[in-house]
Design an enzyme around this catalytic site. Structure first.
Site, PDB file in Angstrom:
ATOM      1  N   PHE A  88       1.033  -1.349   0.425  1.00  0.00           N
ATOM      2  CA  PHE A  88      -0.311   0.144  -0.007  1.00  0.00           C
ATOM      3  C   PHE A  88       0.761   1.004  -0.106  1.00  0.00           C
ATOM      4  O   PHE A  88       0.920   2.401  -1.072  1.00  0.00           O
ATOM      5  CB  PHE A  88      -1.033  -0.168   1.359  1.00  0.00           C
ATOM      6  N   ALA A  89       2.188   1.127   0.576  1.00  0.00           N
ATOM      7  CA  ALA A  89       2.949   2.565   0.850  1.00  0.00           C
ATOM      8  C   ALA A  89       3.240   2.965  -0.728  1.00  0.00           C
ATOM      9  O   ALA A  89       3.512   3.908  -0.994  1.00  0.00           O
ATOM     10  CB  ALA A  89       3.920   2.421   1.937  1.00  0.00           C
TER      11      ALA A  89
ATOM     12  N   LYS B  28      -4.663   3.681   9.513  1.00  0.00           N
ATOM     13  CA  LYS B  28      -5.781   3.121  10.352  1.00  0.00           C
ATOM     14  C   LYS B  28      -5.349   1.514   9.699  1.00  0.00           C
ATOM     15  O   LYS B  28      -5.002   0.657   8.799  1.00  0.00           O
ATOM     16  CB  LYS B  28      -7.104   3.405   9.253  1.00  0.00           C
TER      17      LYS B  28
ATOM     18  N   TYR C  35      14.705   0.360  11.121  1.00  0.00           N
ATOM     19  CA  TYR C  35      14.060   1.313  11.800  1.00  0.00           C
ATOM     20  C   TYR C  35      14.001   2.008  12.647  1.00  0.00           C
ATOM     21  O   TYR C  35      13.775   3.442  12.715  1.00  0.00           O
ATOM     22  CB  TYR C  35      12.808   0.302  12.461  1.00  0.00           C
TER      23      TYR C  35
ATOM     24  N   ARG D 134      -5.447  -8.910   6.424  1.00  0.00           N
ATOM     25  CA  ARG D 134      -6.256  -8.877   7.305  1.00  0.00           C
ATOM     26  C   ARG D 134      -7.113 -10.146   7.091  1.00  0.00           C
ATOM     27  O   ARG D 134      -8.171 -10.336   8.237  1.00  0.00           O
ATOM     28  CB  ARG D 134      -7.002  -7.900   6.149  1.00  0.00           C
TER      29      ARG D 134
ATOM     30  N   LEU E   1       2.430  -0.614   9.418  1.00  0.00           N
ATOM     31  CA  LEU E   1       3.135  -1.757  10.077  1.00  0.00           C
ATOM     32  C   LEU E   1       1.486  -2.616   9.791  1.00  0.00           C
ATOM     33  O   LEU E   1       0.893  -1.911   9.524  1.00  0.00           O
ATOM     34  CB  LEU E   1       3.689  -1.255  10.520  1.00  0.00           C
TER      35      LEU E   1
END
Length: 328
Positions: A19-20, A102, A63, A171, A79
């Protein structure tokens, strides 16, 4: 803390998620007053797609090194859900602004420490909730609150997709904070709260579970003066729509959550006088989100989605889980 307007907000991304790469990194790259400066990823090979459009991006495998980098002003966190709170707190402890995907938290009680850490650091911290930055939602809010549909009596909100064949998807995994309510309940619940400014007084829910994650949720809620019904699913044909049904009009948002991907961003108003349409063909809500975040860092605006707003949506998600009970 305000930020100097002398140079762009220098962004770092914590984790090379799909997604990033597809949405937020290009948005940062395109946004006015923003610079995509660095990417931290445990797998340097994952940096290649980012370097394709941002060849000057610095890549690091640690990180914590990104958090310590004095040349980074703000960090975006994509993340897995269960890591959001810890890393948001670490970024705030490092004194940097943070935009976390989110849901920023897994339950409402976690917001106490996020808000406390934000206030102590004196920097902006927020959930990446892009729809409130889209002009179609600002228009819907203005129409409903302005009386265009008369007294609001009912909201219908649907958001579905089907990822049953992707077992590795975060998910579909309980250990990564998966499930439909946390993933897309933020949209159907949060958009209603954004438009109306109201909070639910009671929530009823029927939830279907697979592998300890919620895959279908039917949620019925009472707000002051109006009802709310939502269907959320990770197991249905992709569909999304939100309808605000008033005593003298109906307002529909046709591509409410994935504007431009699911369909054209369109707000439709039906009253006794006829139909009116507002189309927002070229709006880019992810870019708007980055630009608004930067404007808020510089003290030019109040951020449209503060942690206090996100807390209210998480409260409603918690109410739905509590009403339905756990996996059976």
């Amino acid at each position: 803390m305000t930020h100097s307007s002398q140079h762009p907000i220098r962004w770092g991304i914590l984790g090379a998620s799909k997604f990033a790469h597809e949405q937020m990194a290009p948005a940062i790259h395109l946004a006015r007053g923003a610079s995509l400066a660095a990417l931290a990823t445990s797998d340097p090979a994952k940096a290649a797609p980012f370097q394709a459009f941002a060849p000057d991006i610095r890549v690091m495998t640690d990180y914590d090194a990104l958090l310590a980098d004095p040349d980074i002003d703000a960090i975006y966190i994509p993340l897995p859900n269960h890591m959001h709170v810890d890393w948001t707190l670490k970024v705030l402890a490092a004194g940097k602004a943070v935009l976390t995907e989110k849901p920023i938290a897994m339950e409402e009680s976690e917001f106490d420490q996020l808000i406390e850490a934000r206030d102590k650091a004196g920097v902006l911290a927020a959930e990446a909730y892009m729809i409130v930055h889209h002009p179609q939602w600002q228009k819907a809010r203005d129409l409903v609150r302005g009386g265009a549909i008369g007294k609001l009596r009912q909201v219908y909100s649907i958001f579905s997709y089907d990822n049953r064949n992707d077992a590795a998807n975060i998910r579909n995994r309980p250990e990564t904070g998966g499930g439909g309510l946390r993933d897309i309940g933020v949209y159907t619940f949060g958009s209603t709260r954004f438009v109306t400014g109201a909070e639910p007084t009671a929530v009823r829910a029927d939830i279907e579970w697979e592998n300890d994650v919620d895959t279908v949720a039917r949620v019925d809620a009472d707000f002051d003066g109006f009802g709310f019904f939502s269907v959320l699913s990770m197991r249905l044909q992709p569909f999304q729509e939100v309808t605000f049904h008033g005593e003298s009009g109906v307002l529909r948002v046709h591509a409410p959550f994935n504007a431009g991907l699911f369909g054209e961003a369109t707000v439709e108003l039906r009253t006794a006088e006829g139909e009116r349409f507002w189309r927002f063909t070229n709006a880019k809500h992810y870019v708007n989100q980055v630009e608004n975040f930067g404007a808020a860092m510089r003290g030019e605006i109040d951020y449209p989605c503060p942690l206090e707003f996100s807390r209210g949506t998480q409260r409603m998600i918690d109410m739905a889980f509590a009403a339905a009970g756990g996996p059976t």
